[in-house]
Scaffold this motif. Structure first.
Motif, mmCIF file in Angstrom:
data_model
loop_
_atom_site.group_PDB
_atom_site.id
_atom_site.type_symbol
_atom_site.label_atom_id
_atom_site.label_comp_id
_atom_site.label_asym_id
_atom_site.label_seq_id
_atom_site.Cartn_x
_atom_site.Cartn_y
_atom_site.Cartn_z
ATOM 1 N N SER A 16 -1.760 -1.115 -0.482
ATOM 2 C CA SER A 16 -0.839 -1.133 0.237
ATOM 3 C C SER A 16 -0.270 -2.187 1.061
ATOM 4 O O SER A 16 -1.328 -2.590 1.705
ATOM 5 C CB SER A 16 -0.558 0.077 1.070
ATOM 6 O OG SER A 16 0.685 0.374 1.811
ATOM 7 N N ASN A 31 2.107 -4.124 3.705
ATOM 8 C CA ASN A 31 3.088 -4.005 4.660
ATOM 9 C C ASN A 31 3.294 -5.284 5.454
ATOM 10 O O ASN A 31 2.363 -5.958 5.807
ATOM 11 C CB ASN A 31 2.926 -3.042 5.791
ATOM 12 C CG ASN A 31 2.922 -1.568 5.390
ATOM 13 O OD1 ASN A 31 3.764 -1.171 4.700
ATOM 14 N ND2 ASN A 31 1.941 -0.950 5.530
ATOM 15 N N THR A 61 -0.607 -7.032 5.574
ATOM 16 C CA THR A 61 -1.736 -6.011 6.090
ATOM 17 C C THR A 61 -3.046 -6.498 6.300
ATOM 18 O O THR A 61 -3.510 -7.401 5.366
ATOM 19 C CB THR A 61 -1.635 -4.909 4.833
ATOM 20 O OG1 THR A 61 -0.517 -4.303 4.556
ATOM 21 C CG2 THR A 61 -2.567 -3.964 5.107
#
Length: 80
Positions: A24, A26, A45
């Protein structure tokens, strides 16, 4: 899967490979608009194995954080 010839007999070896989900990502920090002479810092991230940023005018970086002062589209590719 691997097949091998052993003493005129076929030996079948099987194994399982676990593939984790995609990481993931971000993007945090920074501001959306810059005035002339200003800069902003964007962060991907934390804890990824690699980072690969690209941007306008041949911009590249391989760090988690980038500080930019030029308008344009920026992208980051991460690996975990």
């Amino acid at each position: 899967m691997r097949l091998s010839l052993v003493s005129c007999c076929w030996l079948l070896i099987t194994f399982n490979i676990a593939v984790p989900g995609q990481p993931s990502c971000n993007i945090t920090g920074g501001i959306d608009a810059l005035c002339f002479g200003d800069s902003t810092t964007w962060s991907a991230t934390a804890g990824m194995t690699t980072y690969s940023w690209t941007g306008p005018s041949g911009f590249t970086a391989v760090t988690q954080n980038i500080t930019i002062s030029n308008a344009g589209d920026y992208a980051v590719t991460i690996t975990d």
